[in-house]
Design a protein around this motif. Structure first.
Motif, PDB file in Angstrom:
ATOM      1  N   SER A 144       0.814  -1.223   0.000  1.00  0.00           N
ATOM      2  CA  SER A 144       0.000   0.000   0.000  1.00  0.00           C
ATOM      3  C   SER A 144       0.846   1.272   0.000  1.00  0.00           C
ATOM      4  N   GLY A 145       2.158   1.124   0.087  1.00  0.00           N
ATOM      5  CA  GLY A 145       3.037   2.288   0.133  1.00  0.00           C
ATOM      6  C   GLY A 145       3.651   2.608  -1.216  1.00  0.00           C
ATOM      7  N   SER A 146       4.577   3.557  -1.205  1.00  0.00           N
ATOM      8  CA  SER A 146       5.212   4.009  -2.445  1.00  0.00           C
ATOM      9  C   SER A 146       6.594   3.392  -2.664  1.00  0.00           C
ATOM     10  N   GLU A 147       7.107   2.694  -1.666  1.00  0.00           N
ATOM     11  CA  GLU A 147       8.424   2.068  -1.787  1.00  0.00           C
ATOM     12  C   GLU A 147       8.360   0.902  -2.778  1.00  0.00           C
ATOM     13  N   ILE A 148       9.359   0.803  -3.673  1.00  0.00           N
ATOM     14  CA  ILE A 148       9.369  -0.270  -4.666  1.00  0.00           C
ATOM     15  C   ILE A 148      10.491  -1.275  -4.419  1.00  0.00           C
ATOM     16  N   ASN A 149      11.357  -0.980  -3.451  1.00  0.00           N
ATOM     17  CA  ASN A 149      12.463  -1.877  -3.140  1.00  0.00           C
ATOM     18  C   ASN A 149      12.160  -2.576  -1.821  1.00  0.00           C
ATOM     19  N   MET A 150      11.837  -3.864  -1.895  1.00  0.00           N
ATOM     20  CA  MET A 150      11.413  -4.608  -0.711  1.00  0.00           C
ATOM     21  C   MET A 150      12.530  -4.716   0.318  1.00  0.00           C
ATOM     22  N   ARG A 151      13.736  -4.922  -0.128  1.00  0.00           N
ATOM     23  CA  ARG A 151      14.839  -5.059   0.823  1.00  0.00           C
ATOM     24  C   ARG A 151      15.064  -3.752   1.576  1.00  0.00           C
ATOM     25  N   ARG A 152      15.008  -2.645   0.880  1.00  0.00           N
ATOM     26  CA  ARG A 152      15.187  -1.354   1.536  1.00  0.00           C
ATOM     27  C   ARG A 152      14.065  -1.109   2.550  1.00  0.00           C
ATOM     28  N   PHE A 153      12.856  -1.483   2.176  1.00  0.00           N
ATOM     29  CA  PHE A 153      11.703  -1.342   3.075  1.00  0.00           C
ATOM     30  C   PHE A 153      11.896  -2.182   4.338  1.00  0.00           C
ATOM     31  N   LYS A 173      12.418  -1.250   8.467  1.00  0.00           N
ATOM     32  CA  LYS A 173      11.497  -1.758   9.483  1.00  0.00           C
ATOM     33  C   LYS A 173      12.170  -2.672  10.507  1.00  0.00           C
ATOM     34  N   LEU A 174      13.140  -3.468  10.057  1.00  0.00           N
ATOM     35  CA  LEU A 174      13.693  -4.514  10.921  1.00  0.00           C
ATOM     36  C   LEU A 174      15.169  -4.332  11.251  1.00  0.00           C
ATOM     37  N   GLY A 175      15.828  -3.424  10.583  1.00  0.00           N
ATOM     38  CA  GLY A 175      17.238  -3.187  10.870  1.00  0.00           C
ATOM     39  C   GLY A 175      18.161  -3.888   9.890  1.00  0.00           C
ATOM     40  N   LYS A 176      19.260  -3.249   9.592  1.00  0.00           N
ATOM     41  CA  LYS A 176      20.202  -3.754   8.588  1.00  0.00           C
ATOM     42  C   LYS A 176      20.868  -5.058   9.017  1.00  0.00           C
ATOM     43  N   LYS A 177      21.154  -5.201  10.306  1.00  0.00           N
ATOM     44  CA  LYS A 177      21.865  -6.386  10.782  1.00  0.00           C
ATOM     45  C   LYS A 177      21.077  -7.658  10.503  1.00  0.00           C
ATOM     46  N   LEU A 178      19.786  -7.659  10.861  1.00  0.00           N
ATOM     47  CA  LEU A 178      18.953  -8.840  10.655  1.00  0.00           C
ATOM     48  C   LEU A 178      18.783  -9.138   9.167  1.00  0.00           C
ATOM     49  N   ILE A 179      18.532  -8.106   8.374  1.00  0.00           N
ATOM     50  CA  ILE A 179      18.294  -8.299   6.944  1.00  0.00           C
ATOM     51  C   ILE A 179      19.540  -8.841   6.253  1.00  0.00           C
TER      52      ILE A 179
END
Length: 223
Positions: free
Chosen positions: A186-195, A199-205
């Motif tokens: 529902s948002g405007s972001e098109i990059n799932m990883r960046r999103f 939301k969850l932090g770079k370390k976990l991703i």
């Protein structure tokens, strides 16, 4: 002569260098051609996998995920266009082998009592399948060695796909993942990883989406 029945196999082994053996039931081997049907079935299974693999290579090349070695200057219509000609040749070879399996099956079933009048056609189809697969396997093996990956395009597809959230299920659970997917859609972001990083932090991703974790056999149970 009975001695011939036993000695001929040994002589054939010596001449051909193959591990040949005598059939347990000579009358049965004469009357039935089911052994050839079994061999043809194995070749057919090989052909099916060959078609699947070649078609996947064509698709990944079309999407730009990989680059197939260029074997011709261009297509007959568009100069510079690189057609996956060897992958397409492999698919056509597989289709021909599958068709030959039908011939082997039909001719084997058409035998009459202790003789099969259609063995010449059966032999032609079976030997052709063997020759075709041997040739295309060698060509395709060399072709695959020349494939290069388009890392930038692969990263682009991976990072943009909402489905990468599946890898996070063991860490965040199904309900949380569903909420994030809904919010992303529902948002405007098109990059799932960046999103997900926001939301969850770079370390976990980075940990979950590492190539090692994504290709590992399952995941460690928290219990």
């Amino acid at each position: 002569p009975r001695d011939y029945i036993f000695s001929v196999v040994e002589k054939l082994r010596e001449v051909t260098g193959l591990g040949l053996s005598r059939g347990e039931n000579i009358m049965g081997e004469t009357a039935n051609a089911d052994s050839y049907v079994e061999v043809s079935g194995i070749l057919k299974a090989h052909a099916v996998n060959l078609i699947k693999m070649a078609n996947d290579l064509r698709l990944m090349n079309l999407l730009g995920e990989i680059r197939l070695p260029q074997l011709q200057a261009g297509s007959s219509i568009m100069p510079g266009k690189v057609n996956p000609v060897l992958a397409e040749a492999a698919i056509q070879t597989g289709i021909k082998v599958i068709a030959n399996d039908g011939i082997v099956t039909e001719t084997a079933a058409r035998g009459t009592l202790q003789i099969n009048e259609f063995l010449p056609l059966l032999a032609q189809a079976l030997l052709e399948s063997l020759e075709l697969l041997i040739n295309i396997d060698g060509l395709l093996t060399q072709h695959v060695l020349g494939i290069t990956a388009n890392k930038e395009r692969c990263d682009e597809y991976f990072n943009a796909s909402p489905m990468i959230i599946t890898a996070l299920l063991p860490a965040i659970g199904y309900e949380k993942a569903t909420q994030l997917i809904t919010e992303f859609s529902s948002g405007s972001e098109i990059n799932m990883r960046r999103f997900l990083t926001e939301k969850l932090g770079k370390k976990l991703i980075d940990e979950i989406f590492s190539p090692f974790r994504l290709t590992a056999l399952g995941y460690k149970d928290k219990k």
